[in-house]
Design a protein around this motif. Structure first.
Motif, mmCIF file in Angstrom:
data_model
loop_
_atom_site.group_PDB
_atom_site.id
_atom_site.type_symbol
_atom_site.label_atom_id
_atom_site.label_comp_id
_atom_site.label_asym_id
_atom_site.label_seq_id
_atom_site.Cartn_x
_atom_site.Cartn_y
_atom_site.Cartn_z
ATOM 1 N N CYS A 246 0.842 -1.212 0.000
ATOM 2 C CA CYS A 246 0.000 0.000 0.000
ATOM 3 C C CYS A 246 0.867 1.249 0.000
ATOM 4 O O CYS A 246 0.584 2.213 -0.722
ATOM 5 C CB CYS A 246 -0.895 0.022 1.236
ATOM 6 S SG CYS A 246 -2.129 -1.284 1.249
ATOM 7 N N PHE A 247 1.928 1.232 0.805
ATOM 8 C CA PHE A 247 2.709 2.477 0.934
ATOM 9 C C PHE A 247 3.541 2.760 -0.308
ATOM 10 O O PHE A 247 3.718 3.925 -0.675
ATOM 11 C CB PHE A 247 3.516 2.483 2.236
ATOM 12 C CG PHE A 247 2.646 2.920 3.383
ATOM 13 C CD1 PHE A 247 1.796 2.008 4.005
ATOM 14 C CD2 PHE A 247 2.588 4.243 3.776
ATOM 15 C CE1 PHE A 247 0.933 2.416 5.015
ATOM 16 C CE2 PHE A 247 1.732 4.663 4.786
ATOM 17 C CZ PHE A 247 0.902 3.745 5.406
ATOM 18 N N ILE A 248 4.023 1.732 -0.989
ATOM 19 C CA ILE A 248 4.747 2.002 -2.234
ATOM 20 C C ILE A 248 3.747 2.547 -3.265
ATOM 21 O O ILE A 248 4.084 3.417 -4.077
ATOM 22 C CB ILE A 248 5.509 0.743 -2.741
ATOM 23 C CG1 ILE A 248 6.641 1.131 -3.697
ATOM 24 C CG2 ILE A 248 4.624 -0.269 -3.422
ATOM 25 C CD1 ILE A 248 7.906 1.526 -3.051
ATOM 26 N N SER A 249 2.492 2.085 -3.206
ATOM 27 C CA SER A 249 1.463 2.589 -4.119
ATOM 28 C C SER A 249 1.179 4.066 -3.846
ATOM 29 O O SER A 249 0.892 4.830 -4.770
ATOM 30 C CB SER A 249 0.167 1.799 -3.952
ATOM 31 O OG SER A 249 0.393 0.438 -4.197
ATOM 32 N N LEU A 250 1.250 4.445 -2.570
ATOM 33 C CA LEU A 250 0.980 5.854 -2.226
ATOM 34 C C LEU A 250 2.002 6.792 -2.866
ATOM 35 O O LEU A 250 1.670 7.923 -3.231
ATOM 36 C CB LEU A 250 0.974 6.041 -0.711
ATOM 37 C CG LEU A 250 -0.246 5.423 -0.009
ATOM 38 C CD1 LEU A 250 0.046 5.200 1.461
ATOM 39 C CD2 LEU A 250 -1.480 6.292 -0.189
#
Ligand code: FAD
Length: 381
Positions: A241-245
Motif C-alpha cells: 500500500c505504501f509504495i502505491s501511495l
C-alpha cells in the motif's frame, strides 16, 4: 460505505500540506535528482516526525504516534506529491522502527527505537539479493551460529535506504530453508554499502549491502531463529500500500502539472485545454488516479481493521503502480516536447513512477498472488 475523510483527517492533511510546502519542499528541491545525504535526511525526518511521518505506525507505548494506516497513508501521499524520495526514505525507516518494536529484544528496542522514530538513526530492510528477488527462498546470505553469536556473509541488493542507513534488519539463511532476521549495526558490526545508479527516485538511496564474516550477537536476532520470512511477510501488505501511495502522489503531481500546462499552452489559436483529445488525456489520467486511490485506501482501511488484506493490497499495488506509470506517460504527452525536458517535473515523475512496479512484489508476482487466492492453485509451486 463511507468514502469521506473524517474532519480530523482533513484538517491534519491540510496542515501537513502547508508544512510540506513551506518547510520541506525548499530542502528537497535542492536534492531533486541526487541522493539526499544522510545528515540532510536525518534533519528532514526529524521535521516530519512531529506529524507522524516516519514514526506514525509505532504505537504510543513504543514512543510512536499510533496512527491508523489510512491517516498515515494520506500524509505519505501528500508528501509524495512534493518528494516521493523523502516519502520512500521515511516509510522504509518507519518499517524498520516497527520491526524493532515488534520483534526486537528489550535491549534492541531500548537502543534503536526512539532514535529511529526521531530520525536520528536510519534503518533499512534487506531481503533481495543479486540472484534472489521474487524468489526470496533462493537467498544465499548465510548466518552461521558460533556460540552466542552469528557470523553472517552475503550480499544484499536493491536495498532502499542502504547507503544512508545506520543499521539493517537483514534476513539470512540459518539452515536448510530456515531464515532468520538480524539487526546489524553499521558501526558496531560493520557492513559495506554501494549505491546503485538508477532510472529515477534518485534522491532516495538504493543499493547493495555487503557482509563479509560479520559477527553479530544472538540477542540481535529479531523475532526468533527461523522466523525471518514470517516477520518479512507480515509487512508486505502494508508496504504494498505504501509504495502505491508514492505512485498516487506523483500521479497527482503529474495530473496537476498537465492541467496547468494545458491551460497555458496554445496551439491552433487556442489553449490546448480546449482540444478534445487533450481533454480525453486529462480525463483518463484523473479517472485512473481516482480508481487507484480508492483501491489503495480500501486496502489501508482493511489493514486498519486488523484483518488480512492480501488480495486487496496485491490488487491495489498492481493496479496503482501501473496506473501511475500510465498517468506519468500521458502527462508527458500533454506537455509535448517540454514533457521530456529535465526542466519540467513530469519527466522526473515518469522515471520515478516506473520504478514502483518492481518492489514489494512485481506486477506479475502480485497478479500471481491474486490468482492463487481466486483459483486456489499456487503458480509459484
Ligand atoms: C525501488 C526499489 C526498491 C526496493 N527496495 C528493496 C528493499 O528495501 N529491500 C529489499 O530486500 N529489496 C528491495 N527491492 C528489490 C525488490 O524487492 C526486487 O527487485 C523484486 O522482488 C524483484 O526481484 P528481481 O529484481 O530480482 O526480479 P526477478 O525476481 O528476477 O524477476 C524478473 C522478472 O521475472 C518475473 N518473474 C519472476 N518470477 C516469476 C514467476 N514465478 N512468474 C511470473 N513472472 C515471474 C518478474 O515479475 C520480473 O518481471 C527494491 C526494488 C526496487 C526497484
Amino acid at each position: 460505505m463511507d468514502f469521506s475523510l473524517t474532519e480530523e483527517q482533513r484538517v491534519g492533511v491540510d496542515g501537513w500540506s502547508r508544512f510540506v510546502q513551506k518547510h520541506i519542499k525548499p530542502i528537497t528541491d535542492q536534492h531533486r535528482d541526487a541522493l539526499i545525504p544522510a545528515p540532510v535526511l536525518k534533519r528532514l525526518l526529524g521535521m516530519t516526525a512531529a506529524y507522524g511521518v516516519g514514526c506514525g505506525w509505532v504505537p504510543e507505548d513504543g514512543g510512536g504516534l499510533g496512527l491508523d494506516f489510512l491517516t498515515s497513508g494520506l500524509l505519505y501521499e501528500e508528501l509524495s506529491r512534493v518528494s516521493a524520495d523523502l516519502a520512500g526514505a521515511a516509510f522504509v525507516n518507519e518499517g524498520a522502527a516497527l520491526k524493532v518494536y515488534n520483534a526486537g529484544s528489550p535491549a534492541i528496542r531500548e537502543r534503536y527505537l526512539a532514535p529511529t522514530l526521531r530520525g536520528e538513526l536510519i534503518g533499512c530492510s534487506a531481503i533481495s539479493e543479486p540472484n534472489a528477488g521474487s524468489n526470496v527462498r533462493a537467498m544465499r546470505t548465510r548466518a552461521v551460529r558460533d556460540g552466542d553469536r552469528f557470523r553472517i556473509t552475503g550480499e544484499k541488493m536493491w536495498i532502499s535506504n542502504s547507503s544512508v542507513a545506520d543499521y539493517v534488519t537483514l534476513v539470512a539463511a540459518t539452515g536448510e530453508q530456515e531464515f532468520t532476521m538480524f539487526l546489524v549495526d553499521r558501526q558496531e558490526h560493520g557492513f559495506e554499502t554501494r549505491e546503485a545508479e538508477k532510472l529515477g527516485l534518485n534522491g532516495w538511496s538504493l543499493g547493495q549491502v555487503i557482509l563479509q564474516d560479520v559477527i553479530v550477537p544472538a540477542e540481535n536476532v529479531m523475532g526468533g531463529v527461523g522466523q525471518g520470512l514470517r516477520e518479512t511477510m507480515k509487512g508486505f501488505e502494508r508496504s504494498r500500500c505504501f509504495i502505491s501511495l508514492l505512485g498516487l502522489g506523483m500521479a497527482k503531481a503529474s495530473l496537476d502539472a498537465s492541467i496547468d500546462y494545458a491551460k497555458q499552452r496554445e496551439s491552433f489559436g487556442k489553449p490546448i485545454a480546449g482540444h478534445q483529445l487533450i481533454q480525453q488525456l486529462i480525463a483518463e489520467m484523473a479517472t485512473e488516479l481516482e480508481a487507484a486511490r480508492l483501491m489503495v485506501y480500501r486496502a489501508l482501511s482493511i489493514l486498519n481493521s486488523g484483518t488480512r488484506s492480501n488480495i486487496e493490497a496485491a490488487m491495489a499495488k498492481a493496479f496503482a503502480t501501473e496506473a501511475a506509470v500510465r498517468i506519468a506517460s500521458k502527462a508527458i504527452e500533454v506537455h509535448g516536447a517540454f514533457g521530456i525536458s529535465r526542466e519540467f517535473p513530469v519527466e522526473r515523475n515518469f522515471r520515478s513512477t516506473r520504478m514502483l512496479t518492481i518492489p514489494d512484489g512485481t506486477t506479475q508476482i502480485n497478479n500471481l498472488i491474486i490468482g492463487r487466492i481466486l483459483l486456489g492453485t499456487d503458480a509459484f509451486a
